[in-house]
Scaffold this active site. Structure first.
Site, PDB file in Angstrom:
ATOM      1  N   GLU A  26      -3.630  52.822 -44.722  1.00  0.00           N
ATOM      2  CA  GLU A  26      -3.084  52.309 -45.978  1.00  0.00           C
ATOM      3  C   GLU A  26      -1.988  53.236 -46.491  1.00  0.00           C
ATOM      4  OE1 GLU A  26      -4.270  53.324 -49.591  1.00  0.00           O
ATOM      5  OE2 GLU A  26      -6.234  54.169 -49.117  1.00  0.00           O
ATOM      6  N   LYS A  87       2.265  49.773 -56.551  1.00  0.00           N
ATOM      7  CA  LYS A  87       0.925  49.765 -55.956  1.00  0.00           C
ATOM      8  C   LYS A  87       0.504  48.305 -55.829  1.00  0.00           C
ATOM      9  CE  LYS A  87      -3.835  51.153 -57.120  1.00  0.00           C
ATOM     10  NZ  LYS A  87      -4.683  51.953 -58.044  1.00  0.00           N
ATOM     11  N   VAL A 107      -6.422  49.538 -50.252  1.00  0.00           N
ATOM     12  CA  VAL A 107      -7.380  49.129 -49.223  1.00  0.00           C
ATOM     13  C   VAL A 107      -7.418  47.609 -49.127  1.00  0.00           C
ATOM     14  CG1 VAL A 107      -9.857  49.038 -48.684  1.00  0.00           C
ATOM     15  CG2 VAL A 107      -8.793  51.219 -49.345  1.00  0.00           C
ATOM     16  N   ASP A 139     -13.907  47.148 -64.974  1.00  0.00           N
ATOM     17  CA  ASP A 139     -13.016  47.657 -63.923  1.00  0.00           C
ATOM     18  C   ASP A 139     -13.795  47.831 -62.625  1.00  0.00           C
ATOM     19  OD1 ASP A 139     -11.151  48.835 -62.299  1.00  0.00           O
ATOM     20  OD2 ASP A 139     -10.595  50.417 -63.715  1.00  0.00           O
ATOM     21  N   SER A 141     -12.805  47.672 -58.494  1.00  0.00           N
ATOM     22  CA  SER A 141     -11.670  47.572 -57.578  1.00  0.00           C
ATOM     23  C   SER A 141     -11.693  46.261 -56.811  1.00  0.00           C
ATOM     24  CB  SER A 141     -11.695  48.728 -56.583  1.00  0.00           C
ATOM     25  OG  SER A 141     -10.640  48.582 -55.653  1.00  0.00           O
ATOM     26  N   ALA A 142     -10.514  45.689 -56.632  1.00  0.00           N
ATOM     27  CA  ALA A 142     -10.365  44.472 -55.827  1.00  0.00           C
ATOM     28  C   ALA A 142     -10.717  44.739 -54.364  1.00  0.00           C
ATOM     29  CB  ALA A 142      -8.937  43.948 -55.949  1.00  0.00           C
ATOM     30  N   ASP A 143     -10.806  46.020 -53.990  1.00  0.00           N
ATOM     31  CA  ASP A 143     -11.184  46.346 -52.606  1.00  0.00           C
ATOM     32  C   ASP A 143     -12.489  45.647 -52.209  1.00  0.00           C
ATOM     33  OD1 ASP A 143      -9.052  48.098 -52.657  1.00  0.00           O
ATOM     34  OD2 ASP A 143     -10.269  49.932 -52.561  1.00  0.00           O
ATOM     35  N   LYS A 160     -14.694  56.587 -53.935  1.00  0.00           N
ATOM     36  CA  LYS A 160     -14.258  57.741 -54.721  1.00  0.00           C
ATOM     37  C   LYS A 160     -15.329  58.109 -55.748  1.00  0.00           C
ATOM     38  CE  LYS A 160     -10.153  55.801 -54.996  1.00  0.00           C
ATOM     39  NZ  LYS A 160      -9.764  55.215 -53.703  1.00  0.00           N
TER      40      LYS A 160
HETATM   41  N1  PSU Z   1      -8.426  56.890 -50.925  1.00  0.00           N
HETATM   42  C1  PSU Z   1      -7.851  58.074 -51.239  1.00  0.00           C
HETATM   43  N2  PSU Z   1      -6.838  58.053 -52.171  1.00  0.00           N
HETATM   44  C2  PSU Z   1      -6.382  56.866 -52.739  1.00  0.00           C
HETATM   45  C3  PSU Z   1      -6.994  55.628 -52.388  1.00  0.00           C
HETATM   46  C4  PSU Z   1      -8.014  55.703 -51.464  1.00  0.00           C
HETATM   47  O1  PSU Z   1      -8.247  59.148 -50.743  1.00  0.00           O
HETATM   48  O2  PSU Z   1      -5.435  56.907 -53.535  1.00  0.00           O
HETATM   49  C5  PSU Z   1      -6.483  54.309 -52.996  1.00  0.00           C
HETATM   50  C6  PSU Z   1      -6.765  53.139 -52.052  1.00  0.00           C
HETATM   51  O3  PSU Z   1      -5.534  52.500 -51.810  1.00  0.00           O
HETATM   52  C7  PSU Z   1      -7.704  52.232 -52.810  1.00  0.00           C
HETATM   53  C8  PSU Z   1      -7.229  52.469 -54.212  1.00  0.00           C
HETATM   54  O4  PSU Z   1      -7.618  50.891 -52.400  1.00  0.00           O
HETATM   55  O5  PSU Z   1      -7.081  53.905 -54.236  1.00  0.00           O
HETATM   56  C9  PSU Z   1      -8.171  51.916 -55.241  1.00  0.00           C
HETATM   57  O6  PSU Z   1      -7.476  51.679 -56.416  1.00  0.00           O
HETATM   58  P1  PSU Z   1      -8.138  50.755 -57.578  1.00  0.00           P
HETATM   59  O7  PSU Z   1      -9.309  51.559 -58.058  1.00  0.00           O
HETATM   60  O8  PSU Z   1      -7.027  50.624 -58.608  1.00  0.00           O
HETATM   61  O9  PSU Z   1      -8.494  49.462 -56.943  1.00  0.00           O
HETATM   62 MN    MN Z   2      -9.244  49.128 -61.088  1.00  0.00          MN
END
Ligand code: PSU
Ligand code: MN
Length: 304
Positions: A26, A87, A107, A139, A141-143, A160
């Protein structure tokens, strides 16, 4: 795959046609997850690690309205350095294509495009998931939902640790996303080797992961991701006490500043880096390197 207009680099196209191992990477971690100028060096290092493992790297991004799977050196540089790189989650792909925008893929968007291109193995740092305070912010993640309907194997160091990890594991179970601990009975904690939460399945070799993928194919599904949860080596993890202390401060700061939406995850990662004097960044990088190396081994085992 010209009918869906994903631009494969020549190297990725040839490898896929010959059924040689390919690993998707990614780009959001490069554009928005790591500080500059280190991010460019890391992007290049990750591609080199995939190659050293005997697979072809396919970094994914959208450039000038075109979805790319496999980038040239110049394109990787642009992702790492250009301030206008957005993003993009999977919901952002169509508007980005229609308006000619450029962006790094999360992701969710990476898994979507990689699967369209026929790539089955994908490496990242940590997945997105359910944020703490979900009952107020909603909140998540869409992942997670994209992985629930995409047959791809994602190697990560868990989710994370800025997230609500037990809630995220529950969501993964509800959504039917498989989770395999790699060499561990515990779900990794991203910066930490363990989150303290158990996993239901443990595998110990890339061949075992390839066997899970083959079994999934033999069943014709489910059409969902398999998460290979690969812990950062304990010697390279962030000090757990430091982790808990600075995370609480970073979350409080995020709340005070009213950070919302797509900005939340990059803000918290940057805050942790700042508040640990760079130690969280080193742990993050150690995790990502390990994931990329393991993904290459899994792709090689599957190609055999
Ligand atoms: N893993 C990391 N650093 C990052 C991410 C993943 O070590 O920055 C990113 C990935 O692209 C993941 C995103 O999909 O953070 C999630 O963001 P959000 O919580 O806004 O969906
Ligand atoms: Mn989010």
């Amino acid at each position: 795959m010209s009918e869906i207009s994903v631009q494969l680099s020549p190297e990725v196209r040839e490898a896929l046609a010959a059924r040689r191992p390919v690993v998707a990477l990614e780009s959001t971690i490069i554009a928005h997850g790591l500080p500059r100028p280190r991010n460019l060096a890391v992007a290049e290092e990750l591609e080199a690690l995939v190659r050293a493992g005997g697979a072809v790297p396919a970094t994914v991004a959208v450039l000038d309205g075109r979805p790319h799977v496999g980038l040239t050196e110049d394109q990787v540089e642009r992702i790492a350095q250009d301030d206008s790189i957005r993003k993009l989650g999977h919901r952002d792909l169509a508007p980005a294509l229609a308006t000619g925008a450029s962006g790094a893929t999360t992701v969710s968007a990476t898994a979507f495009l990689a699967a369209r291109a026929g790539i089955r193995v994908f490496a990242t740092g940590g997945l997105g998931g359910v944020h703490r305070g979900w009952t107020e912010t909603q909140d998540e993640s869409a992942d997670l939902r994209l992985l629930a309907r995409t047959r791809i194997t994602v190697v990560c160091a868990g989710v994370k640790s800025i997230l609500d990890v037990p809630a995220t594991l529950q969501r993964l179970e509800t959504l039917g996303v498989g989770v395999l601990g790699f060499g561990t009975e515990y779900f990794p904690g991203f910066y930490l080797a363990s989150s303290g939460e158990r996993v239901d399945w443990t595998v110990r070799t890339p061949e075992e992961v390839a066997a899970v993928m083959a079994a999934q194919d033999s069943l014709g599904g489910p059409e969902a991701a398999v998460v290979v949860a690969n812990p950062v080596p304990e010697a390279e993890q962030l000090d757990p006490e430091l982790h808990d202390r600075v995370l609480a401060d970073a979350l409080a700061e995020s709340g005070r500043r009213g950070i919302t939406g797509q900005a939340v995850t990059p803000f918290l990662l940057a805050e942790l880096t700042r508040r640990t004097g760079g130690a969280s960044l080193e742990a993050n990088l150690a995790a990502v390197r390990g994931n990329v190396q393991l993904a290459a081994r899994i792709a090689v085992a599957r190609a055999r």
